[in-house]
Design an enzyme around this catalytic site. Structure first.
Site, PDB file in Angstrom:
ATOM      1  N   ARG A  11      44.910 -76.047  81.731  1.00  0.00           N
ATOM      2  CA  ARG A  11      45.159 -74.780  82.396  1.00  0.00           C
ATOM      3  C   ARG A  11      45.345 -74.993  83.895  1.00  0.00           C
ATOM      4  O   ARG A  11      44.576 -75.713  84.534  1.00  0.00           O
ATOM      5  CB  ARG A  11      44.003 -73.805  82.156  1.00  0.00           C
ATOM      6  CG  ARG A  11      43.792 -73.495  80.678  1.00  0.00           C
ATOM      7  CD  ARG A  11      42.712 -72.488  80.432  1.00  0.00           C
ATOM      8  NE  ARG A  11      42.485 -72.314  78.998  1.00  0.00           N
ATOM      9  CZ  ARG A  11      41.585 -71.495  78.480  1.00  0.00           C
ATOM     10  NH1 ARG A  11      40.819 -70.764  79.267  1.00  0.00           N
ATOM     11  NH2 ARG A  11      41.443 -71.414  77.165  1.00  0.00           N
ATOM     12  N   ARG A  19      35.146 -74.771  85.521  1.00  0.00           N
ATOM     13  CA  ARG A  19      36.554 -74.369  85.586  1.00  0.00           C
ATOM     14  C   ARG A  19      37.415 -75.587  85.914  1.00  0.00           C
ATOM     15  O   ARG A  19      37.608 -75.932  87.060  1.00  0.00           O
ATOM     16  CB  ARG A  19      36.750 -73.267  86.641  1.00  0.00           C
ATOM     17  CG  ARG A  19      38.051 -72.483  86.477  1.00  0.00           C
ATOM     18  CD  ARG A  19      38.177 -71.433  87.566  1.00  0.00           C
ATOM     19  NE  ARG A  19      37.154 -70.425  87.491  1.00  0.00           N
ATOM     20  CZ  ARG A  19      37.227 -69.313  86.757  1.00  0.00           C
ATOM     21  NH1 ARG A  19      38.298 -69.080  86.023  1.00  0.00           N
ATOM     22  NH2 ARG A  19      36.241 -68.437  86.747  1.00  0.00           N
ATOM     23  N   SER A  70      34.615 -66.905  73.920  1.00  0.00           N
ATOM     24  CA  SER A  70      35.153 -65.559  73.712  1.00  0.00           C
ATOM     25  C   SER A  70      35.580 -65.472  72.259  1.00  0.00           C
ATOM     26  O   SER A  70      36.294 -66.353  71.765  1.00  0.00           O
ATOM     27  CB  SER A  70      36.363 -65.294  74.616  1.00  0.00           C
ATOM     28  OG  SER A  70      35.957 -65.074  75.947  1.00  0.00           O
ATOM     29  N   GLU A 115      30.073 -67.589  80.929  1.00  0.00           N
ATOM     30  CA  GLU A 115      30.841 -67.557  79.677  1.00  0.00           C
ATOM     31  C   GLU A 115      30.997 -68.949  79.076  1.00  0.00           C
ATOM     32  O   GLU A 115      31.342 -69.902  79.764  1.00  0.00           O
ATOM     33  CB  GLU A 115      32.229 -66.962  79.934  1.00  0.00           C
ATOM     34  CG  GLU A 115      33.096 -66.917  78.686  1.00  0.00           C
ATOM     35  CD  GLU A 115      34.578 -66.819  78.998  1.00  0.00           C
ATOM     36  OE1 GLU A 115      35.376 -67.233  78.140  1.00  0.00           O
ATOM     37  OE2 GLU A 115      34.936 -66.356  80.100  1.00  0.00           O
ATOM     38  N   ARG A 167      31.462 -76.956  79.094  1.00  0.00           N
ATOM     39  CA  ARG A 167      30.478 -75.957  79.527  1.00  0.00           C
ATOM     40  C   ARG A 167      29.173 -76.104  78.738  1.00  0.00           C
ATOM     41  O   ARG A 167      28.088 -75.844  79.273  1.00  0.00           O
ATOM     42  CB  ARG A 167      31.053 -74.551  79.379  1.00  0.00           C
ATOM     43  CG  ARG A 167      32.197 -74.274  80.337  1.00  0.00           C
ATOM     44  CD  ARG A 167      32.629 -72.825  80.345  1.00  0.00           C
ATOM     45  NE  ARG A 167      33.710 -72.606  81.314  1.00  0.00           N
ATOM     46  CZ  ARG A 167      34.084 -71.433  81.775  1.00  0.00           C
ATOM     47  NH1 ARG A 167      33.473 -70.328  81.353  1.00  0.00           N
ATOM     48  NH2 ARG A 167      35.058 -71.325  82.660  1.00  0.00           N
TER      49      ARG A 167
END
Length: 424
Positions: free
Chosen positions: A261, A276, A351, A348, A390
């Site tokens: 990303r 991130r 999801s 987070e 994460r």
């Protein structure tokens, strides 16, 4: 994407849904283009009817021995007008199609209306944050102190926001991947797949990354191929343009892939550590279901993702994303957030979303019911099960000890040869 008929026939409802999502749509332009299309279509159908009628007339004249040259000459003008209108109709439908493609999914009725992450209601909390008798260190410091993470050398190799795992760090990342895959395939009924990590434009469009989010993707120079931002993209498109038999549903897939990303627009956020990154590993869960069962399947999907954290004994909470914080393609999303002691916040880590028929319409994924005519769109769902980097970060912070070591959760020890703690 949304069904054009739904938008046309329920315009006020769709407008409210877009407003609740904080999405600006030029409705005046949409309605003008739609009225223009209807006008062109009406004129086109009249000319086509005229052409068909005259064709019959010409045939009758020829059978009767009459001269039809004048009628045929006149029809050449009609045929030319038809071609012109067909082009205008195509242009109008393309313009409408682009507007529809830019519209996000309509939130499910159970989704709370809100503006941003501050309006996301908490569903539950599981596990107690560790009570440490010392000041907790952030995971990047722990990893560097133990010699298992090296961000400086990663930056030398690739640049900022890339990780370099060393020794036990690399082994721990691999252990987490295997643990997650074994759990989801062994206990949750998912079939493991290993998809391509590079996909084409049609595949990216099918899951909703294109055309709206092109700036968030890594595109291969000179080629119309993209590095995947998540396994959701290739795995959902396994059944692109297919008609499934209802007996095949539900279908559960799980996949490990690296994810890429660009993180456009996120500069200054989480610049340190594993939260991130431009490249990270993730184990993904994807479902194809009947529409009638998709929300039960969403709850089951959430449970599968939560199980990973419970087995690793990491404290977490679940929230429901409000209308203003949902992803583009989602009709309803739960976020799982893991506790990070060094920051004193939940972050987070997964999801879990139901896209209903939004992705299936774009990707052409349907199913056929026994004894019934026609086909129906499947509902697609996906969730992180989990984001591996994460998870590793959360493990380092929650399991850190005052002497600088990190205790390995019991569920993970068999994947590390029985190792109980990481020490320098």
């Amino acid at each position: 994407m949304l069904e054009i008929k739904l938008v046309r026939e329920n315009l006020e409802f769709v407008q409210t849904a877009m407003q609740n999502r904080g999405t600006a749509i030029d409705w005046e332009a949409f309605q003008k283009q739609d009225i223009r299309r209807k006008s062109i279509l009406s004129e086109l159908e009249a000319l086509r009817h005229q052409r068909n009628t005259v064709s019959d007339q010409v045939a009758q004249m020829k059978r009767s021995g009459e001269n039809a040259d004048a009628v045929i000459a006149n029809m050449r003008d009609v045929s030319q007008a038809i071609k012109s209108l067909e082009k205008k109709l195509g242009d109008s439908e393309s313009a409408i199609g682009e507007m529809i493609m830019a519209m996000p999914n309509i939130p499910h009725a159970s989704v709370p209306v809100g503006k941003d992450e501050n309006d996301n209601p908490e569903v539950k909390r599981v596990g107690e944050p560790p009570r440490l008798a010392f000041e907790p260190l952030p995971h990047w410091t722990i990893g560097e102190n133990l010699g298992i993470l090296d961000f400086a050398r990663a930056a030398k190799i690739a640049g900022a926001r890339f990780p370099l795992y060393l020794g036990v760090g690399a082994r721990l990342e691999r252990a987490l991947i295997n643990f997650m895959l074994d759990l989801h395939t062994g206990e949750h009924g998912f079939k493991e797949v290993l998809p391509p990590f590079i996909v084409n434009r049609k595949t990216m469009t099918g899951t909703g990354q294109l055309p709206k989010f092109a700036e968030d993707l890594f595109k291969l120079e000179g080629l119309d191929y993209f590095l995947i931002p998540t396994a959701e993209v290739p795995v959902t498109n396994i059944h692109q343009e297919e008609i499934l038999d209802e007996s095949q549903l539900p279908i559960y897939y799980t996949a490990y892939t690296p994810c890429f990303r660009s993180e456009a627009g996120s500069y200054g956020k989480d610049t340190r550590g594993l939260i991130r990154q431009h490249q990270f590993n993730k184990v993904e869960l994807v479902k194809f279901t009947r529409p009638e069962t998709s929300y039960d399947e969403l709850e089951s999907l959430l449970e599968s993702a939560e199980t990973v954290l419970r087995r690793l004994e990491l404290p977490y909470r679940v929230i429901t994303l409000c209308t203003g914080d949902m992803g583009f393609s989602s009709a309803k999303t739960y976020d799982i957030e893991v506790w990070m002691p060094a920051q004193g916040v939940y972050r987070e880590i997964s999801s879990c979303s139901n896209f209903e028929e939004f992705q299936a319409r774009r990707a052409g994924i349907r199913f056929k019911e026994k004894g019934k005519k026609g086909t129906r769109l499947v509902h697609t769902l996906n969730g992180s099960g989990l984001a591996v980097g994460r998870t590793l970060a959360a493990l380092l912070e929650n399991c850190q000890q005052e002497d600088g070591t990190v205790v390995i959760p019991k569920a993970l020890r068999p994947y590390l040869g029985g190792m109980e703690k990481i020490a320098s």
